[in-house]
Write a protein that holds these residues in place. Structure first.
Motif, PDB file in Angstrom:
ATOM      1  N   GLY A  59     -15.717 -98.672  29.228  1.00 37.24           N
ATOM      2  CA  GLY A  59     -15.095 -97.363  29.536  1.00 37.24           C
ATOM      3  C   GLY A  59     -15.861 -96.217  28.743  1.00 37.24           C
ATOM      4  N   ASN A  60     -16.215 -96.682  27.367  1.00 37.39           N
ATOM      5  CA  ASN A  60     -16.576 -95.636  26.389  1.00 37.39           C
ATOM      6  C   ASN A  60     -18.006 -95.077  26.514  1.00 37.39           C
ATOM      7  N   ARG A  87      -6.334-104.071  29.711  1.00 35.62           N
ATOM      8  CA  ARG A  87      -5.679-102.758  29.421  1.00 35.62           C
ATOM      9  C   ARG A  87      -6.472-101.747  29.359  1.00 35.62           C
ATOM     10  N   ASN A 103      -6.731 -92.878  38.731  1.00 32.51           N
ATOM     11  CA  ASN A 103      -8.034 -92.712  39.298  1.00 32.51           C
ATOM     12  C   ASN A 103      -7.964 -93.229  40.596  1.00 32.51           C
ATOM     13  N   LEU A 126     -19.135 -95.222  29.823  1.00 36.97           N
ATOM     14  CA  LEU A 126     -19.126 -94.400  31.175  1.00 36.97           C
ATOM     15  C   LEU A 126     -18.639 -93.141  30.824  1.00 36.97           C
ATOM     16  N   THR A 152      -0.135-101.928  25.611  1.00 42.70           N
ATOM     17  CA  THR A 152      -0.154-100.420  25.635  1.00 42.70           C
ATOM     18  C   THR A 152       0.926 -99.698  25.596  1.00 42.70           C
ATOM     19  N   CYS A 181     -16.888 -94.127  43.078  1.00 43.35           N
ATOM     20  CA  CYS A 181     -16.038 -93.042  43.035  1.00 43.35           C
ATOM     21  C   CYS A 181     -16.568 -91.697  43.677  1.00 43.35           C
ATOM     22  N   ARG A 219      -5.162 -90.523  26.193  1.00 44.55           N
ATOM     23  CA  ARG A 219      -6.707 -90.683  26.148  1.00 44.55           C
ATOM     24  C   ARG A 219      -6.902 -90.511  27.622  1.00 44.55           C
ATOM     25  N   TRP A 232      -0.516 -93.617  24.374  1.00 44.49           N
ATOM     26  CA  TRP A 232      -1.915 -93.899  24.327  1.00 44.49           C
ATOM     27  C   TRP A 232      -2.267 -93.502  25.901  1.00 44.49           C
ATOM     28  N   LEU A 255      -5.674 -97.021  34.016  1.00 42.96           N
ATOM     29  CA  LEU A 255      -6.368 -96.071  35.026  1.00 42.96           C
ATOM     30  C   LEU A 255      -5.985 -95.980  36.316  1.00 42.96           C
ATOM     31  N   HIS A 286     -13.569 -85.196  40.564  1.00 44.81           N
ATOM     32  CA  HIS A 286     -12.932 -86.622  40.450  1.00 44.81           C
ATOM     33  C   HIS A 286     -12.168 -86.728  39.542  1.00 44.81           C
ATOM     34  N   ARG A 334      -9.716 -85.884  29.777  1.00 46.86           N
ATOM     35  CA  ARG A 334     -10.738 -85.421  28.711  1.00 46.86           C
ATOM     36  C   ARG A 334     -12.202 -85.189  29.292  1.00 46.86           C
ATOM     37  N   ILE A 335     -12.558 -85.888  30.463  1.00 41.55           N
ATOM     38  CA  ILE A 335     -13.675 -85.954  31.116  1.00 41.55           C
ATOM     39  C   ILE A 335     -13.847 -84.626  31.719  1.00 41.55           C
ATOM     40  N   ASN A 388     -10.218 -88.820  34.228  1.00 39.10           N
ATOM     41  CA  ASN A 388      -9.734 -88.709  32.908  1.00 39.10           C
ATOM     42  C   ASN A 388      -9.780 -87.270  32.501  1.00 39.10           C
TER      43      ASN A 388
HETATM   44  O1  UT7 Z   1     -14.080 -93.330  38.008  1.00 36.54           O
HETATM   45  C1  UT7 Z   1     -15.391 -93.145  37.225  1.00 36.54           C
HETATM   46  C2  UT7 Z   1     -15.618 -94.418  36.211  1.00 36.54           C
HETATM   47  N1  UT7 Z   1     -14.542 -94.125  35.044  1.00 36.54           N
HETATM   48  C3  UT7 Z   1     -14.489 -93.443  34.170  1.00 36.54           C
HETATM   49  O2  UT7 Z   1     -15.323 -92.318  34.231  1.00 36.54           O
HETATM   50  C4  UT7 Z   1     -13.675 -93.771  32.914  1.00 36.54           C
HETATM   51  C5  UT7 Z   1     -14.353 -93.481  31.598  1.00 36.54           C
HETATM   52  N2  UT7 Z   1     -13.778 -93.776  30.421  1.00 36.54           N
HETATM   53  C6  UT7 Z   1     -12.622 -93.422  30.067  1.00 36.54           C
HETATM   54  O3  UT7 Z   1     -11.992 -92.796  30.660  1.00 36.54           O
HETATM   55  C7  UT7 Z   1     -12.184 -93.790  28.552  1.00 36.54           C
HETATM   56  O4  UT7 Z   1     -13.448 -94.516  27.974  1.00 36.54           O
HETATM   57  C8  UT7 Z   1     -10.969 -95.079  28.457  1.00 36.54           C
HETATM   58  C9  UT7 Z   1      -9.827 -94.066  29.013  1.00 36.54           C
HETATM   59  C10 UT7 Z   1     -11.169 -95.935  29.492  1.00 36.54           C
HETATM   60  C11 UT7 Z   1     -10.693 -95.393  27.020  1.00 36.54           C
HETATM   61  O5  UT7 Z   1     -10.779 -94.229  26.204  1.00 36.54           O
HETATM   62  P1  UT7 Z   1     -11.742 -94.191  24.492  1.00 36.54           P
HETATM   63  O6  UT7 Z   1     -11.007 -93.032  24.076  1.00 36.54           O
HETATM   64  O7  UT7 Z   1     -13.056 -94.303  25.391  1.00 36.54           O
HETATM   65  O8  UT7 Z   1     -11.118 -95.417  23.978  1.00 36.54           O
HETATM   66  P2  UT7 Z   1     -12.064 -96.606  23.672  1.00 36.54           P
HETATM   67  O9  UT7 Z   1     -12.373 -97.487  24.855  1.00 36.54           O
HETATM   68  O10 UT7 Z   1     -13.064 -96.355  22.951  1.00 36.54           O
HETATM   69  O11 UT7 Z   1     -10.881 -97.691  23.040  1.00 36.54           O
HETATM   70  C12 UT7 Z   1     -10.332 -97.217  21.677  1.00 36.54           C
HETATM   71  C13 UT7 Z   1      -9.291 -98.091  21.349  1.00 36.54           C
HETATM   72  C14 UT7 Z   1      -9.778 -99.643  21.253  1.00 36.54           C
HETATM   73  O12 UT7 Z   1      -9.092-100.052  20.142  1.00 36.54           O
HETATM   74  P3  UT7 Z   1     -10.048-100.425  18.714  1.00 36.54           P
HETATM   75  O13 UT7 Z   1     -11.154-101.069  19.082  1.00 36.54           O
HETATM   76  O14 UT7 Z   1     -10.437 -98.842  18.362  1.00 36.54           O
HETATM   77  O15 UT7 Z   1      -8.830-100.826  17.868  1.00 36.54           O
HETATM   78  C15 UT7 Z   1      -9.282-100.110  22.421  1.00 36.54           C
HETATM   79  O16 UT7 Z   1      -9.132-101.438  22.337  1.00 36.54           O
HETATM   80  O17 UT7 Z   1      -8.076 -98.161  22.317  1.00 36.54           O
HETATM   81  C16 UT7 Z   1      -7.847 -99.458  22.492  1.00 36.54           C
HETATM   82  N3  UT7 Z   1      -7.330 -99.356  23.987  1.00 36.54           N
HETATM   83  C17 UT7 Z   1      -6.112 -99.297  24.209  1.00 36.54           C
HETATM   84  N4  UT7 Z   1      -4.987 -99.078  23.478  1.00 36.54           N
HETATM   85  C18 UT7 Z   1      -3.850 -99.022  24.138  1.00 36.54           C
HETATM   86  C19 UT7 Z   1      -7.998 -99.531  24.992  1.00 36.54           C
HETATM   87  N5  UT7 Z   1      -7.333 -99.511  26.323  1.00 36.54           N
HETATM   88  C20 UT7 Z   1      -5.861 -99.289  25.500  1.00 36.54           C
HETATM   89  C21 UT7 Z   1      -4.716 -99.224  26.206  1.00 36.54           C
HETATM   90  N6  UT7 Z   1      -3.660 -99.037  25.403  1.00 36.54           N
HETATM   91  N7  UT7 Z   1      -4.423 -99.258  27.609  1.00 36.54           N
END
Ligand code: UT7
Length: 331
Positions: free
Chosen positions: A221-222, A155, A286, A224, A30, A116, A38, A34, A160, A256, A261-262, A259
């Protein structure tokens, strides 16, 4: 005359050890860039068993600070309700452990499990007990030590999640204000978007000393992310409508802290500018059930919560669960 629940003290406790995004670059594939882009998170607190930063200890410290601010002695508490999914023991409850630590011998103590949303579920329980007249003064805690169930190879989650505790003292008073309403929702259809399961514990060398447990947190994650924005926005709107309040009437939103962006998307949906939304996830990540009471304590001690202000608390988490509460601040 109808009794209302009023918050009269707030407190927080977080572990000493700071884990930065840079540190995480040495654990998983990571980058700081990023994680910030994100999620908005820059660093988080991770507990150290060698400093005795257990779930019970963090809860007790936060509670002592809240009790001190309230000017309430532990033996005056009728009820201790704690929202957590990471108790030190399978049983008894963290609430009973905290009761013992505080010597709160007159309280009934129990935990609630709502991911949460645990803190707002606990606050709702106390609010109902106060309105029914079965409780006068209560301690409500949100605490989690997610580091104990983080999969440090994943990751998508380990960047998070974090540890901490927040507490409030709530008392019954027939006066104006206090908790105006509280709203809970859940939908078990989506339980598998966020859960803890069996797995092989792995601890990176930088975090040696963490207690190991045989279950890991799994998160889609996505999916959610989209649910979170929808649920937070709809329950915040329901809470405002229930009290005949418009977005202009809300002085501060304490959401809460999952994120940035949320949070921004929710604020946009409910028509409240980010200048009226409290965030501290850049410092703490978080912290699950602890995120709202930690934020509430920082907002309170930072002078953002002034008598007469309308405050909206809103959360979302595993279950799925989501919740909101509106209060007129009376401290
Ligand atoms: O507390 C209540 C519950 N939790 C939440 O509400 C969390 C909700 N979800 C999120 O906050 C976001 O979905 C995340 C922060 C977890 C992820 O953000 P995203 O914009 O939804 O990213 P994504 O999961 O769609 O992943 C995009 C890319 C992927 O790579 P590819 O498939 O596009 O090549 C992931 O593998 O980012 C990659 N990725 C990372 N890259 C670098 C995922 N985690 C990481 C990381 N570092 N830590």
């Amino acid at each position: 005359m109808m009794q209302r629940a009023h918050i009269i003290g707030t407190g927080l406790s977080v572990p000493e050890r700071i884990l930065s995004n840079k540190d995480l670059e040495g654990i998983v594939d990571t980058t700081n860039e990023w994680i910030v882009r994100r999620s908005g998170i820059k660093e988080r607190r991770i507990s150290s068993p060698d400093r005795d930063e257990t779930t019970t200890h963090l809860s007790t410290q936060a509670s002592r600070r809240a009790l001190e601010m309230a000017g309430v002695c532990a033996d005056q508490l009728d009820m201790i309700v704690i929202g957590t999914v990471t108790s030190d023991c399978q049983f008894p409850s963290t609430a009973c452990m905290v009761q013992e630590a505080l010597n709160a011998e007159n309280a009934v103590a129990f935990d609630v499990s709502a991911g949460c949303s645990g803190f707002l579920y606990a606050l709702n329980t106390v609010n109902n007990a106060i309105q029914c007249g079965t409780c006068r003064t209560a301690l409500v805690v949100g605490v989690d030590r997610l580091s104990s169930i983080i999969n440090w190879l994943d990751r998508g989650t380990c960047v998070l999640l974090a540890d901490g505790a927040g507490a409030v003292v709530v008392t019954s008073n027939p006066g104006e204000g206090g908790i105006l309403s509280s709203h809970l929702k859940s939908n078990g259809k989506f339980w598998d978007l966020l859960y803890s399961s069996d797995g092989n514990a792995y601890t990176p060398s930088i975090l040696k000393g963490l207690s190991k447990k045989s279950f890991h947190l799994n998160m889609s994650g996505n999916r959610l992310f989209k649910q979170a924005i929808e649920c937070l926005s709809s329950i915040a709107k329901d809470a405002m409508k229930h009290n005949s309040l418009s977005s202009d009437d809300i002085d501060l939103v304490v959401p809460h802290q999952a994120n940035i962006r949320i949070i921004r998307a929710m604020a946009d949906n409910i028509g409240i500018p980010m200048t009226r939304v409290f965030t501290n996830l850049h410092k703490y990540g978080n912290t699950s059930s602890a995120s709202i009471p930690i934020a509430l304590d920082e907002a309170n001690r930072g002078g953002l919560l002034i008598r007469g202000k309308n405050v909206l608390l809103v959360s979302f988490g595993a279950g799925l669960t989501w919740a909101a509460s509106i209060m007129k601040w009376t401290m």
